[in-house]
Design a protein around this motif. Structure first.
Motif, short mmCIF file in Angstrom:
data_model
loop_
_atom_site.label_atom_id
_atom_site.label_comp_id
_atom_site.label_asym_id
_atom_site.label_seq_id
_atom_site.Cartn_x
_atom_site.Cartn_y
_atom_site.Cartn_z
N LEU A 281 0.83 -1.01 -0.01
CA LEU A 281 -0.11 -0.30 0.13
C LEU A 281 0.94 1.24 0.03
N LEU A 282 2.13 0.96 0.18
CA LEU A 282 2.93 2.34 0.36
C LEU A 282 3.01 3.30 -1.08
N PRO A 283 3.02 2.84 -2.07
CA PRO A 283 2.67 3.88 -3.37
C PRO A 283 1.49 4.81 -2.97
N GLN A 284 0.28 4.19 -2.49
CA GLN A 284 -0.99 4.88 -2.30
C GLN A 284 -1.09 5.70 -1.09
N ARG A 285 -0.50 5.01 -0.13
CA ARG A 285 -0.62 5.55 1.33
C ARG A 285 0.75 5.58 2.07
N PRO A 286 1.48 6.48 1.66
CA PRO A 286 2.92 6.41 2.45
C PRO A 286 2.80 6.33 4.05
N GLU A 287 1.74 6.83 4.57
CA GLU A 287 1.62 6.37 6.02
C GLU A 287 1.79 5.25 6.57
N ALA A 288 1.30 4.18 5.71
CA ALA A 288 1.37 2.79 5.89
C ALA A 288 2.97 2.38 6.48
N GLU A 289 3.96 3.11 6.06
CA GLU A 289 5.07 2.94 6.38
C GLU A 289 5.48 2.85 7.72
#
Length: 605
Positions: free
Chosen positions: A249-257
């Motif tokens: 999901l990182l490309p769409q939701r950077p906060e997942a990192e």
């Protein structure tokens, strides 16, 4: 013969048909219908004289049903699949025979009659409502026919037939069933209510949350996906699946990192998670961050060759030639210690060695040692038509002033398939681009585009050459065509937005284009760099500096360095700007962006 060993219906019919065919070839007349039912008995294998007598169990197959089956099979043999389907489906309903229902569904599928297969599956389910196979077949067909709104009922029934511990496996198969659906949002809308029900039960809560997250990701609803991933990670801290999906999901939701970094901080020994994290960072064009994770992996597992190869490749991308050389040499040494490598027979081992030598050759070329680069390429035992090796050899020739020979080397490669020819053209245009032969690259791409004017990759590459040639209107037209053909081509949005910002034209439009690119690839360093540059053009120095520092921290590329340095210079931070310029010059002294900004600002780094 016991009841469980009784012949299925199709064997009786097959034996009759076989006997009939044999009789037609050896006798003047075919057997009568009255004698046909005795054929299966006659065809029974002869029992051994010494064997004990077994109880004879008569078949449930009566004469009318047998005749109906025979007619259906004969119609099928004669190419009348539609008639056979109707006859055999009626027989299946009359006999309640699961094997016969399976046969009827197969006939419909072989004839590519999906609706008929669905009719048969529903009849199967209605006739045998406790059959798990009937419900499973119905669910699979509904998924195949892209009818997700009808799946919930048979799936719910199927779940109720299974023990609680077996339901998770059924739920886990849902994303794969619908992976080819052209309308993933409809799939999510149809199945989320059922999955919420199963998520309320302890035995299926984890898998239900993960399936909702996966379906939401496929449907482009990254927010819902991340909410469910976070819930699963919190409630099931011993499971890595939520964290691995968070990486996707990182490309769409950077906060997942944040989920990943928190887990690695709490459990730094989770090497598989760190490996996946490093790979995700590399895919996101963040080589500096990816290299950091692979350095940790090489420290924790110094005898594992894989992380050393990844680290060497990343250091090469960052133009850290000494660090790249060191990591790749360590990789080759560890590889040589593995059994079987010296024979070079195992394709996996051979490919691993080839990959290391190819990167080492590129490292030598980058530092200007062309002789060593060629020597390393000559060690590679690969097929003569290998494009990667041919490109590196062509690049070495170009570095020696033999560009035409390099082009001829690429042109001579075999290309039996259209995709091979396309790859050759892209490689040759890249060779010309690397050697600043803009017009030749533009013309080469144009020749291929004449044959295939809708190849977005070729059109995008030609637009870049048009920009180099100063044909800005043509570049814009080409990029607009790319966007029209492929609306998710975020590189085209970014390139057009950056070109406008760089010319200080239509800045609000440029910002909108770059924002659109960021919706497809949030955090991608070059796109963040473009946004920083347009903010600088709009006079927002603070926001420009923040964005450019973010981009440069993820990817210390000379072009990003040029932008960050200029913003820092404009903001009165000349000393730091000089340090950034100097570092960029050390990496790539020929870089046009750095040379241009130094000349414009009259700076000596």
């Amino acid at each position: 013969m016991s009841a469980s060993a009784r012949h299925p219906w199709w064997l009786s019919v097959a034996l009759v048909l076989s006997c009939a065919a044999h009789a037609q070839s050896t006798s003047p007349a075919a057997p009568s219908a009255a004698s046909a039912p005795e054929a299966p008995v006659a065809a029974e294998p002869a029992a051994s004289a010494a064997s004990a007598p077994q109880e004879i169990v008569n078949s449930d197959l009566d004469a009318p049903l047998f005749y109906q089956l025979l007619v259906g099979e004969l119609e099928l043999q004669n190419g009348q699949a539609g008639v056979a389907f109707q006859v055999l489906l009626d027989a299946a309903r009359r006999s309640s025979d699961e094997e016969l229902f399976r046969r009827v569904v197969g006939i419909a599928l072989q004839g590519r009659a999906g609706d008929q297969a669905l009719v048969a599956a529903r009849a199967w389910r209605d006739t045998l409502p406790t059959s798990q196979e009937a419900h499973r077949t119905l669910v699979q067909l509904l998924a195949l026919l892209n009818r997700p709104a009808e799946v919930a009922a048979p799936l719910r029934a199927l779940l109720s037939m299974n023990a609680p511990e077996a339901r998770g496996q059924l739920l886990a198969s849902i994303p794969q069933l619908f992976q080819r659906s052209p309308e993933p949002k409809r799939v999510l809308d149809a199945l989320e209510p059922l999955l919420r029900e199963t998520a309320a039960k302890p035995e299926t809560r984890f898998i239900s949350l993960m399936v909702i997250a996966r379906l939401a990701q496929t449907a482009g609803n990254a927010e819902t996906a991340l909410i469910n991933v976070r819930t699963a990670a919190k409630e099931f801290p011993d499971r890595d699946e939520p964290l691995l999906l968070a990486l996707e999901l990182l490309p769409q939701r950077p906060e997942a990192e944040a989920l990943i970094t928190a887990e690695l901080q709490a459990h730094p020994d989770k090497q598989s998670l760190r490996l996946a994290y490093g790979r995700a960072l590399a895919r996101a064009q963040r080589p500096a961050d990816a290299a950091r994770e692979f350095r940790i992996l090489t420290q924790e597992s110094p005898d594992n060759p894989g992380p050393w190869l990844a680290l060497g490749s990343l250091e090469l991308d960052l133009q850290h030639t000494e660090a790249a050389e060191s990591a790749l040499q360590r990789y080759m040494k560890l590889l040589a210690q593995q059994p079987g490598l010296q024979s070079r027979v195992d394709p996996t081992e051979r490919d691993a060695r080839q990959q290391g030598l190819l990167l080492l050759a590129q490292t030598a070329e980058m530092r200007g040692d062309l002789k060593t680069a060629e020597a390393r390429l000559s060690e590679i035992d690969a097929a003569p038509g290998n494009l990667d090796i041919a490109y590196r050899r062509a690049s070495l020739l170009a570095r020696q002033g033999k560009l035409d020979q390099g082009r001829q080397l690429l042109q001579a490669l075999p290309a039996e398939r259209e995709q091979d020819q396309r790859a050759k053209v892209l490689a040759e245009s890249q060779l010309l681009r690397d050697n600043r032969q803009w017009q030749a690259a533009y013309d080469l791409l144009g020749q291929v585009i004449e044959r295939n004017g809708e190849d977005t990759d070729l059109l995008y590459e030609q637009s870049m050459m048009a920009e180099k040639l100063g044909r800005m209107k043509e570049m814009e037209a080409l990029l607009q065509k790319v966007i029209r053909l492929k609306p998710q081509h975020y590189h085209a949005y970014n390139a057009l937005g950056y070109a406008l910002a760089d010319r200080n034209e239509r800045l609000e439009e440029a910002r909108d284009l770059i924002s659109k690119a960021l919706t497809f690839a949030p955090g991608e360093p070059f796109i963040v760099d473009s946004m920083g540059w347009v903010e600088f053009r709009l006079g927002r120095l603070g926001e420009a500096e923040r964005l450019l520092r973010q981009a440069y921290g993820s990817r210390p590329d000379p072009e990003i360095a040029a932008h960050l340095g200029e913003v820092l210079w404009a903001g009165g931070q000349q000393d730091e700007a000089r340090r950034i310029f100097a570092d960029a010059m050390k990496r790539d002294p020929r870089n046009e962006a750095i040379q241009s900004v130094l000349q414009r600002l009259q700076v000596r780094p």
